[in-house]
Design a protein around this motif. Sequence first.
Motif, PDB file in Angstrom:
ATOM      1  N   THR A 193       0.817  -1.212   0.000  1.00  0.00           N
ATOM      2  CA  THR A 193       0.000   0.000   0.000  1.00  0.00           C
ATOM      3  C   THR A 193       0.853   1.265   0.000  1.00  0.00           C
ATOM      4  O   THR A 193       0.317   2.358  -0.181  1.00  0.00           O
ATOM      5  CB  THR A 193      -0.914   0.034   1.235  1.00  0.00           C
ATOM      6  OG1 THR A 193      -0.106  -0.019   2.417  1.00  0.00           O
ATOM      7  CG2 THR A 193      -1.899  -1.124   1.239  1.00  0.00           C
ATOM      8  N   PHE A 194       2.157   1.115   0.228  1.00  0.00           N
ATOM      9  CA  PHE A 194       3.012   2.301   0.375  1.00  0.00           C
ATOM     10  C   PHE A 194       3.308   2.925  -0.985  1.00  0.00           C
ATOM     11  O   PHE A 194       3.852   2.270  -1.876  1.00  0.00           O
ATOM     12  CB  PHE A 194       4.326   1.936   1.070  1.00  0.00           C
ATOM     13  CG  PHE A 194       5.235   3.117   1.282  1.00  0.00           C
ATOM     14  CD1 PHE A 194       4.939   4.070   2.249  1.00  0.00           C
ATOM     15  CD2 PHE A 194       6.377   3.283   0.507  1.00  0.00           C
ATOM     16  CE1 PHE A 194       5.768   5.161   2.436  1.00  0.00           C
ATOM     17  CE2 PHE A 194       7.214   4.376   0.688  1.00  0.00           C
ATOM     18  CZ  PHE A 194       6.913   5.319   1.658  1.00  0.00           C
ATOM     19  N   PRO A 195       2.980   4.227  -1.160  1.00  0.00           N
ATOM     20  CA  PRO A 195       3.256   4.893  -2.437  1.00  0.00           C
ATOM     21  C   PRO A 195       4.666   5.490  -2.453  1.00  0.00           C
ATOM     22  O   PRO A 195       4.963   6.419  -1.713  1.00  0.00           O
ATOM     23  CB  PRO A 195       2.183   5.992  -2.487  1.00  0.00           C
ATOM     24  CG  PRO A 195       1.946   6.339  -1.048  1.00  0.00           C
ATOM     25  CD  PRO A 195       2.213   5.100  -0.233  1.00  0.00           C
ATOM     26  N   ALA A 240      -3.841   4.260  -6.980  1.00  0.00           N
ATOM     27  CA  ALA A 240      -4.795   3.147  -7.106  1.00  0.00           C
ATOM     28  C   ALA A 240      -5.858   3.471  -8.141  1.00  0.00           C
ATOM     29  O   ALA A 240      -6.297   2.594  -8.890  1.00  0.00           O
ATOM     30  CB  ALA A 240      -5.437   2.854  -5.753  1.00  0.00           C
ATOM     31  N   GLY A 241      -6.283   4.748  -8.181  1.00  0.00           N
ATOM     32  CA  GLY A 241      -7.297   5.154  -9.157  1.00  0.00           C
ATOM     33  C   GLY A 241      -6.797   5.034 -10.571  1.00  0.00           C
ATOM     34  O   GLY A 241      -7.533   4.623 -11.486  1.00  0.00           O
ATOM     35  N   LYS A 242      -5.524   5.329 -10.779  1.00  0.00           N
ATOM     36  CA  LYS A 242      -4.947   5.210 -12.122  1.00  0.00           C
ATOM     37  C   LYS A 242      -4.860   3.756 -12.560  1.00  0.00           C
ATOM     38  O   LYS A 242      -4.970   3.431 -13.737  1.00  0.00           O
ATOM     39  CB  LYS A 242      -3.548   5.835 -12.143  1.00  0.00           C
ATOM     40  CG  LYS A 242      -3.557   7.346 -12.042  1.00  0.00           C
ATOM     41  CD  LYS A 242      -2.130   7.887 -12.068  1.00  0.00           C
ATOM     42  CE  LYS A 242      -2.127   9.419 -11.936  1.00  0.00           C
ATOM     43  NZ  LYS A 242      -0.740   9.955 -11.901  1.00  0.00           N
ATOM     44  N   LEU A 292      -1.687  10.184  -2.118  1.00  0.00           N
ATOM     45  CA  LEU A 292      -0.901   9.650  -3.229  1.00  0.00           C
ATOM     46  C   LEU A 292      -1.273   8.195  -3.508  1.00  0.00           C
ATOM     47  O   LEU A 292      -1.381   7.772  -4.662  1.00  0.00           O
ATOM     48  CB  LEU A 292       0.587   9.770  -2.905  1.00  0.00           C
ATOM     49  CG  LEU A 292       1.573   9.339  -4.002  1.00  0.00           C
ATOM     50  CD1 LEU A 292       1.323  10.097  -5.302  1.00  0.00           C
ATOM     51  CD2 LEU A 292       3.009   9.547  -3.521  1.00  0.00           C
ATOM     52  N   ASN A 293      -1.494   7.431  -2.446  1.00  0.00           N
ATOM     53  CA  ASN A 293      -1.903   6.034  -2.624  1.00  0.00           C
ATOM     54  C   ASN A 293      -3.207   5.936  -3.393  1.00  0.00           C
ATOM     55  O   ASN A 293      -3.331   5.156  -4.348  1.00  0.00           O
ATOM     56  CB  ASN A 293      -2.039   5.360  -1.256  1.00  0.00           C
ATOM     57  CG  ASN A 293      -2.785   4.036  -1.322  1.00  0.00           C
ATOM     58  OD1 ASN A 293      -4.007   4.017  -1.330  1.00  0.00           O
ATOM     59  ND2 ASN A 293      -2.049   2.944  -1.385  1.00  0.00           N
ATOM     60  N   LEU A 298       1.380  11.294   6.735  1.00  0.00           N
ATOM     61  CA  LEU A 298       0.460  10.188   6.475  1.00  0.00           C
ATOM     62  C   LEU A 298      -0.689  10.625   5.569  1.00  0.00           C
ATOM     63  O   LEU A 298      -1.125   9.870   4.691  1.00  0.00           O
ATOM     64  CB  LEU A 298      -0.082   9.646   7.796  1.00  0.00           C
ATOM     65  CG  LEU A 298       0.931   8.881   8.657  1.00  0.00           C
ATOM     66  CD1 LEU A 298       0.353   8.604  10.032  1.00  0.00           C
ATOM     67  CD2 LEU A 298       1.335   7.572   7.985  1.00  0.00           C
ATOM     68  N   GLU A 299      -1.167  11.836   5.770  1.00  0.00           N
ATOM     69  CA  GLU A 299      -2.264  12.335   4.944  1.00  0.00           C
ATOM     70  C   GLU A 299      -1.836  12.441   3.479  1.00  0.00           C
ATOM     71  O   GLU A 299      -2.563  12.036   2.568  1.00  0.00           O
ATOM     72  CB  GLU A 299      -2.723  13.698   5.465  1.00  0.00           C
ATOM     73  CG  GLU A 299      -3.951  14.227   4.761  1.00  0.00           C
ATOM     74  CD  GLU A 299      -4.488  15.492   5.409  1.00  0.00           C
ATOM     75  OE1 GLU A 299      -5.505  16.018   4.919  1.00  0.00           O
ATOM     76  OE2 GLU A 299      -3.896  15.953   6.402  1.00  0.00           O
ATOM     77  N   ARG A 300      -0.633  12.955   3.243  1.00  0.00           N
ATOM     78  CA  ARG A 300      -0.148  13.094   1.869  1.00  0.00           C
ATOM     79  C   ARG A 300       0.114  11.724   1.239  1.00  0.00           C
ATOM     80  O   ARG A 300      -0.153  11.520   0.040  1.00  0.00           O
ATOM     81  CB  ARG A 300       1.122  13.946   1.849  1.00  0.00           C
ATOM     82  CG  ARG A 300       0.859  15.415   2.170  1.00  0.00           C
ATOM     83  CD  ARG A 300       2.131  16.227   2.152  1.00  0.00           C
ATOM     84  NE  ARG A 300       1.873  17.629   2.488  1.00  0.00           N
ATOM     85  CZ  ARG A 300       2.327  18.685   1.790  1.00  0.00           C
ATOM     86  NH1 ARG A 300       3.058  18.473   0.706  1.00  0.00           N
ATOM     87  NH2 ARG A 300       2.059  19.907   2.160  1.00  0.00           N
TER      88      ARG A 300
END
Length: 814
Positions: A712-714, A811-813, A806-807, A800-802
């Motif tokens: 899950t880490f971007p 994921a959407g892409k 980004l995650n 964490l919010e940023r």
Amino acid sequence: MNHTNFTNTVKRVVELALDDLLTPGGLAQLRAVFDDPTAFRAPQTPEQVTQAAAGEFARLAELLRRYGADPQQAAHFLIRLLFCLFAEDIDLLPRGLFTHLVKQTQRRPGAFAGQIRQLFQAMSTGGWFGAEEIRNFDGRLFDDDSVLELDSDSLDTVARVCDLDWSSIEPSVFGTLFERSLDPAKRSQLGAHYTSKQDILLIVEPVLMAPLRRRWAEVREQAVDLARRRDEAQSTRTRAWRNRHQELTSLLLGFAGELAQVQVLDAACGSGNFLYVALKQLLDLEKEVITLAGDLAVGRFFPSVNPEQLHGIEVNEYAHELAQATIWIGYIQWLHDNGFGVPPEPVLKPLETIRQMDAILTYDAAGQPVEPTWPASDVIIGNPPFLGGGKIRSELGEAYTEALFGLYGDRIPNFSDLVCYWFEKARAMIEAGQVKRAGLLATNSIRGGANRRVLERIKETGDIFWAQSDRDWILDGAAVNISMVGFDNGEDPSRQLDGRPVKRINPDLTSAVDVTEAKRLVENQGISFMGASPKAPFDIEDDVAQTMLSALPNPNRRPNSDVIRPVVSGIDLVGRPRNKWTIDFALMPLENAAQYEVPFEYVKEHVHPIRSKNRRAAYAKRWWQYAEARPGMRAALEAKSRFIATPEVSKHRIFAWVPSEVLCNQQTLVFARDDDYFFGMLHSKLHELWALRQGTSLEDRPRYTPTTTFETFPFPWPPGQEPVDDPRVQAIAQAARELVEKRDRWLNPEGATEKELKKRTLTNLYNQRPTWLDLAHRKLDEAVLDAYGWPHGLTDEEILERLLVLNLARAGKG
């Protein structure tokens, strides 16, 4: 007569007659009443009295078992005896009657058995015991006059416990301690820590009592206002006065009636300590109502809260019987201590609401597994069994485990901790409107991994209104870290986490950024792997390995070094290397593995007897290979000269380089990258924050997983798409190299003795965290922040919010 009532001490009664005042001792006691009242403080606490009593009863139980008594019959008989001891000290039995009986027959066991049989008969129905009239107790505890023979040693023990103050035993720990005394399987826990009343109140107060106290505050305010307006018309005794007085009476009695209707369920009630504390809190609140009614001239009344409001489910027969005794003793003790006398006869009533059954799995008439039905209640509280998901099969058996997984499989991931089943059933009852609120304990691992799914489901159909995310706890004498979770259908408007008000509570029991929303990223797959899992003794010592490595050539003309390789686990990564080796046939078929003659024969002798009996057919069939050989990991590492590894569970999230010839076992996580840039990214503060928030923990040590933590880490750029020549990538790589070089020089300084080297471990280094190490990490963290294009002064929550944003974008892409 001086009655003491010091907090957390046994109550004492000191009588001073007029003649005593003529003696120096009596006069000194009178002066102490005014000048030094603490002189009357009893040296023992109720908990100490209860512990002493439990210890003596443990000896009695052991003697009875030694003489061949059935354990459950012995427990039932001893519970009768302890109730008699309590009853005489609280004046339910004539004062001193039982003690006198014991002392008179102490050397005549036959006479004791005859006398105690007569007493039990009288207590069963009410009647006479010699010249003394006995109340009707019954309640199934005294449903017959059966007794067990006690010898002189046993009667000596009974005589000793007669001297204890049984009116002061502490019901909140009574059941637990006596269960350990009477249950042969729990005798070893007798001296272990127990869950105290204060511990239990941590969850009873916010979950059960908080809404009732809020309601009482409103009622009390209305009552005081009604009394004021009533008294303003008192001189005329008009209809308005009568109406207001009646309205006031109805208000207070009505709220007392509400309290008497509250139904509380503990579906893993053990010996009843949570239920007792709940009962006491309800009674204490009703006493406030009764006191106010007296103050406002409405008139005092007998409490209507009673034990039959409590519902329990318990599978253990010892605990099931003790739970009923605990609740009744606690109730009677409360009435006595608060001046309300004794309950009407029969003094003890059968508590049909405490059921002996399995709470999460039963079978129908056709033998099919079904969910047991829990009684509808207002509140569910409790401390369900702490059993890790990995131990369910070994502890509960193959058939039970498969039935459990089949029954709950669409709601609870297999091998979730056992406590999750209690959370899910409570959630479902709230969703169905059969329960209003629930508050349960679990180990803090419920916040992450597969366990967290049950909290996500709670958030989907209701909400978490209160939680303690991580708290020290003692279970059966062992230190654990637990989470407490209060949840409902979403009606409670307040949210409190770790003692402070918050706007929301996330499924991972945090209140700010909800990283549980993060998605697994396709771009991160195929990089992180669990180490290989042997499930048998493939590891060998250095001398055995050297012998195999120097053996004569094999039939296939290949050296044993093909299959004899160094092995490391998590402890090797953060401590000093243990120089362990392992026999690793990787994915070889049997005929190929057998060509490595000496290693194969070793495995045949030491591994085959174990693995051939493994309940998993695949493990048994491939007995010469690691149970989980991790072919994906091997393929990913094939062309690399080194790779990155980290312990699965560790106090500090430390990463280290491992040479490609070394095999990492199941206690490690492996990353199929050999570049300094990627090492630096993993060892950065940003990744550590993410891993701590996303992962679970074992006690107080965070756990890392390839899925929820790594995938899950971007990263600043999708793995494999980093611009290698970019100055930002090079800066991270350079900072990572410097960190490793400095660590290595500290770990192995020139001229260090063997004794000094033993202390030089990565764990000790990060425990100390010297300034040079802190500065090296700061340089690395700043380089990583630059790669993301983010400022250096971000708070942890802002980072964490940023990362979450980004995650979700990545994921959407996908």
